[in-house]
Motif scaffolding. Structure first.
Motif, PDB file in Angstrom:
ATOM      1  N   UNK A 127      83.796  57.715  89.237  1.00 57.72           N
ATOM      2  CA  UNK A 127      84.511  56.438  89.353  1.00 57.72           C
ATOM      3  C   UNK A 127      83.697  55.393  90.145  1.00 57.72           C
ATOM      4  N   UNK A 128      83.071  55.863  91.237  1.00 57.21           N
ATOM      5  CA  UNK A 128      82.259  54.937  92.043  1.00 57.21           C
ATOM      6  C   UNK A 128      81.176  54.311  91.176  1.00 57.21           C
ATOM      7  N   UNK A 129      80.551  55.164  90.362  1.00 55.85           N
ATOM      8  CA  UNK A 129      79.471  54.683  89.509  1.00 55.85           C
ATOM      9  C   UNK A 129      80.004  53.673  88.492  1.00 55.85           C
TER      10      UNK A 129
ATOM     11  N   UNK B 281      82.652  51.766  88.714  1.00 59.07           N
ATOM     12  CA  UNK B 281      83.028  50.505  89.360  1.00 59.07           C
ATOM     13  C   UNK B 281      81.785  49.662  89.663  1.00 59.07           C
ATOM     14  N   UNK B 282      80.718  50.318  90.096  1.00 63.51           N
ATOM     15  CA  UNK B 282      79.485  49.570  90.374  1.00 63.51           C
ATOM     16  C   UNK B 282      78.870  49.029  89.074  1.00 63.51           C
ATOM     17  N   UNK B 283      78.963  49.809  88.019  1.00 66.26           N
ATOM     18  CA  UNK B 283      78.482  49.324  86.716  1.00 66.26           C
ATOM     19  C   UNK B 283      79.255  48.076  86.298  1.00 66.26           C
TER      20      UNK B 283
ATOM     21  N   UNK C 177      80.683  45.947  88.297  1.00 67.08           N
ATOM     22  CA  UNK C 177      80.216  44.833  89.139  1.00 67.08           C
ATOM     23  C   UNK C 177      78.933  44.253  88.560  1.00 67.08           C
ATOM     24  N   UNK C 178      77.981  45.145  88.232  1.00 63.57           N
ATOM     25  CA  UNK C 178      76.699  44.676  87.697  1.00 63.57           C
ATOM     26  C   UNK C 178      76.901  43.938  86.370  1.00 63.57           C
ATOM     27  N   UNK C 179      77.790  44.463  85.551  1.00 63.40           N
ATOM     28  CA  UNK C 179      78.038  43.834  84.247  1.00 63.40           C
ATOM     29  C   UNK C 179      78.608  42.429  84.413  1.00 63.40           C
TER      30      UNK C 179
ATOM     31  N   UNK D 298      78.638  40.468  87.086  1.00 56.89           N
ATOM     32  CA  UNK D 298      77.781  39.517  87.818  1.00 56.89           C
ATOM     33  C   UNK D 298      76.726  38.913  86.894  1.00 56.89           C
ATOM     34  N   UNK D 299      76.373  39.658  85.854  1.00 53.84           N
ATOM     35  CA  UNK D 299      75.313  39.187  84.962  1.00 53.84           C
ATOM     36  C   UNK D 299      75.857  38.426  83.751  1.00 53.84           C
TER      37      UNK D 299
ATOM     38  N   UNK E 207      77.406  35.909  81.171  1.00 57.35           N
ATOM     39  CA  UNK E 207      77.493  34.440  81.066  1.00 57.35           C
ATOM     40  C   UNK E 207      78.767  34.034  80.343  1.00 57.35           C
TER      41      UNK E 207
ATOM     42  N   UNK F  53      81.619  49.162  75.899  1.00 59.54           N
ATOM     43  CA  UNK F  53      80.562  49.376  76.898  1.00 59.54           C
ATOM     44  C   UNK F  53      80.751  50.695  77.648  1.00 59.54           C
ATOM     45  N   UNK F  54      82.007  51.087  77.832  1.00 54.23           N
ATOM     46  CA  UNK F  54      82.281  52.309  78.600  1.00 54.23           C
ATOM     47  C   UNK F  54      83.107  53.285  77.774  1.00 54.23           C
TER      48      UNK F  54
ATOM     49  N   UNK G 244      82.088  35.247  95.014  1.00 55.39           N
ATOM     50  CA  UNK G 244      81.781  36.630  95.390  1.00 55.39           C
ATOM     51  C   UNK G 244      80.753  36.705  96.512  1.00 55.39           C
TER      52      UNK G 244
END
Lengths: 307, 339
Positions: free
Chosen positions: B3-5, B7-9, B11-13, B15-16, B18, B29-30, B80
């Motif tokens: 789950x941690x991974x 959630x971080x994915x 965030x990265x998705x 933040x990037x 557009x 994606x998941x 953020x």
């Protein structure tokens, strides 16, 4: 460790290393307050983090080389998240500990904290921040003393040493402020006595910060003496009425007596402290031995009665 | 995926991204996380993830599309990233010194929050972080990990407005009492943490010393719905004593004390908030103060010795005499008693 805590740490870790490339594993672990082992697990996990479509360049590129940590690709984790309402309010509430010392700096710092909260979180912050009230009875002198410690300047003051009558003039190199059970102390190097001393801040008068500067020693640290020592020489008995409160403070060191009272042993090296302490129980405490301590308490009671 | 991974994915998705990302795209994606289960289960799973991200301060929202943009989830990047807090050296020193003192005391509500906050404000300071020179030690009653854990749980309950169920050890009673309390806040006085809140058993605002709480559980039902509101105009000062004579045990009376000798100048620091004025007869200063626990004041005065005399109310003068006489009687030399 909850998922929440770990995520908070990881979202800080990546930008932190980005801004300090080559930080040592040890230093990073210290900054994050985790063990080396946990940190290495965190770093392992981070190398698996990326964004779809998960091509090689889509992953966070963080690695350890010669026991130093580097980030090559941060995947836009370039700064930590803003302070949450909980974080900002815990910080602002803790700053209240130094309210008189902080003066305008506290007010302006709290305003700035509010400025970096997520948009619209200000009201919640003000509400939360009021939920902790840690404004201890801090004397005004904390202000100049904090400044003197930071600027490494000697201070002078008149000090009321109980029992010696009148004020004595002191000049010291201030090292650290300590709040113990809500009472503020200054730990300092006493230039007159050439020794480390602990001063009660509320007994200082005519405090002045001088222009003389000094180089602080790293090892200086003073402890407030703990009177509750099991090998101590003075036996004090408490009535059943106050026993529960004494047990709260002394725990297992308070011996339960058949009549519901308790007995504790305390240090006898400070007669004045001992006498005051016994008196503060208003007749519910009795020194059993030694006879000299009993006599001191009797003298103090006579003085109050004027006989 | 862990789950941690995940959630971080996410965030990265975000933040990037557009463009807003639709739910259908997220599922693609998941696939291992949001596919292969029922639509409802997948949605609930994402809702939980979203709630966790929001709690971390990740400003994720859903927007309805228009001609230019499609529907989907989007994050406000500016909202953020932590901007430079721009604290002066002095402000940073105050926050750092106080925050570190609170942490080293071992027991401060919101410890985890506080550690993270200190890291964040230090982020832009580089190596210029001040060395904290303030320490705080609480009384020995407060030692032990239980207090820290209870403060943490109470901090969370205060923040989310959830009631707590606790067993409380009052020194006045032999047994523990079970209490259900709406926690209004936490107060530190003289090294002791006090919980102030509405007690359902006593049907009124009560104070509880946190170190006397033996077990504590917050209401977990409907975690995002508040159980209570703190009444308008509520103030800690109306409920918490800062000095021993301020415990609200009886009606307020005015007391008058006379300080002489070494105590002459110490009135304001010994009795904060009291009126202190030189005595008209020239002998010392007079201290006047309201008192709701007279014995608390008298015991405090006793330990100050003969240079603090209680002058009013009349029955208080007698009470001090009785206390001093009792102490004297107990400590008058006894004849040796054979064992």
């Amino acid at each position: 460790m909850s998922v929440h805590e770990r995520l908070r740490r990881l979202l800080f870790l990546v930008p932190f290393v980005s801004s300090r490339p080559g930080i040592s594993v040890e230093e990073l672990a210290r900054a994050l307050n985790v063990s080396r082992e946990h940190l290495l697990e965190d770093l392992d996990l981070l190398t698996c983090v990326g964004r779809p479509p998960f091509n090689p360049d889509d992953y966070i590129d963080i690695y350890v080389e010669n026991d130093r940590v580097y980030v090559d690709l941060d995947q836009r984790l370039s700064a930590p998240p803003r302070l949450t309402v909980g974080e900002a309010s815990a910080l602002a509430a803790s700053a209240e500990l130094l309210r008189p010392a902080a003066g305008d700096a506290l007010r302006s710092a709290v305003e700035k904290l509010e400025g970096v909260l997520p948009p619209g979180a200000g009201e919640r912050f003000r509400e939360m921040y009021r939920k902790i009230d840690a404004a201890v009875e801090a004397p005004e002198a904390l202000g100049p003393l904090t400044r003197a410690i930071h600027e490494r300047r000697e201070v002078s003051f008149d000090y009321a040493t109980p029992g010696r009558g009148g004020l004595e003039s002191r000049r010291v190199r201030p090292h650290e402020l300590l709040s113990h059970r809500g009472q503020w102390y200054l730990q300092a190097w006493d230039l007159n006595r050439q020794d480390d001393r602990l001063f009660r801040v509320d007994r200082m008068q005519n405090l002045a910060v001088t222009d003389a500067t000094f180089q602080p020693r790293e090892d200086a640290r003073a402890e407030v003496p703990n009177p509750a020592r099991t090998n101590a020489a003075v036996r004090v008995r408490f009535t059943r009425l106050v026993a529960p409160y004494v047990r709260e403070r002394f725990g297992e060191d308070a011996r339960l007596l058949a009549d519901g009272g308790v007995e504790v042993r305390v240090a006898g090296d400070n007669e004045r402290w001992l006498t005051q302490w016994v008196l503060s129980f208003g007749g519910e405490a009795e020194v059993l031995e030694p006879a000299s301590a009993r006599a001191a308490v009797a003298r103090a009671a006579k003085a109050v009665l004027g006989v | 995926m862990d789950r941690t991974e995940r959630l971080l994915d996410l965030v990265a998705l975000f933040l990037d991204a557009r463009e807003p990302i639709s739910w259908a795209e997220l599922r693609e994606h998941f696939p291992a996380d949001y596919m292969g289960i029922s639509d409802d289960a997948a949605e609930r799973k994402f809702e939980r993830d979203k709630a966790e991200l929001l709690e971390l301060g990740f400003p994720l929202s859903y927007i309805q599309g228009d001609d230019e943009r499609k529907d989907g989830y989007i994050v406000d990047r500016d909202a953020y990233y932590l901007p430079e807090v721009d604290l002066t050296k002095e402000e940073l020193a105050v926050l750092y010194a106080a925050g570190s003192a609170a942490l080293t005391s071992g027991a401060f509500p919101g410890r985890d929050d506080l550690s993270h906050a200190l890291r964040k404000i230090g982020f832009f300071a580089g190596n210029a972080l001040p060395t904290p020179r303030v320490r705080m030690e609480l009384g020995s009653e407060q030692d032990g990990p239980q207090l820290a854990a209870h403060l943490e749980a109470l901090w969370d309950a205060c923040a989310s407005h959830k009631w707590v169920q606790m067993s409380y050890a009052s020194p006045k009673r032999p047994d523990l009492t079970e209490r259900k309390v709406d926690p209004y806040g936490l107060v530190l006085r003289r090294g002791i943490w006090t919980l102030v809140g509405y007690c359902h058993l006593r049907q009124g605002v009560r104070t509880f010393l946190v170190h006397r709480i033996r077990s504590l559980k917050a209401n977990t039902a409907r975690p995002r719905t508040p159980d209570f509101e703190v009444p308008e105009g509520f103030s800690f000062d109306n409920h918490v004593a800062s000095s021993p004579w301020q415990h609200r045990f009886h009606e307020s009376v005015n007391a008058r004390l006379r300080l002489t000798g070494e105590l002459l100048t110490r009135g304001p620091s010994l009795f904060p908030g009291a009126t202190v004025a030189p005595a008209e007869d020239g002998e010392g200063v007079l201290v006047e103060l309201p008192v709701t626990f007279l014995d608390g004041l008298l015991r405090f005065c006793l330990q100050l010795g003969p240079e603090c005399r209680v002058e009013a109310p009349e029955d208080a003068r007698q009470r001090v005499k009785d206390m001093a006489s009792s102490i004297l009687e107990k400590h008058t030399p006894r004849e040796e008693v054979a064992a």
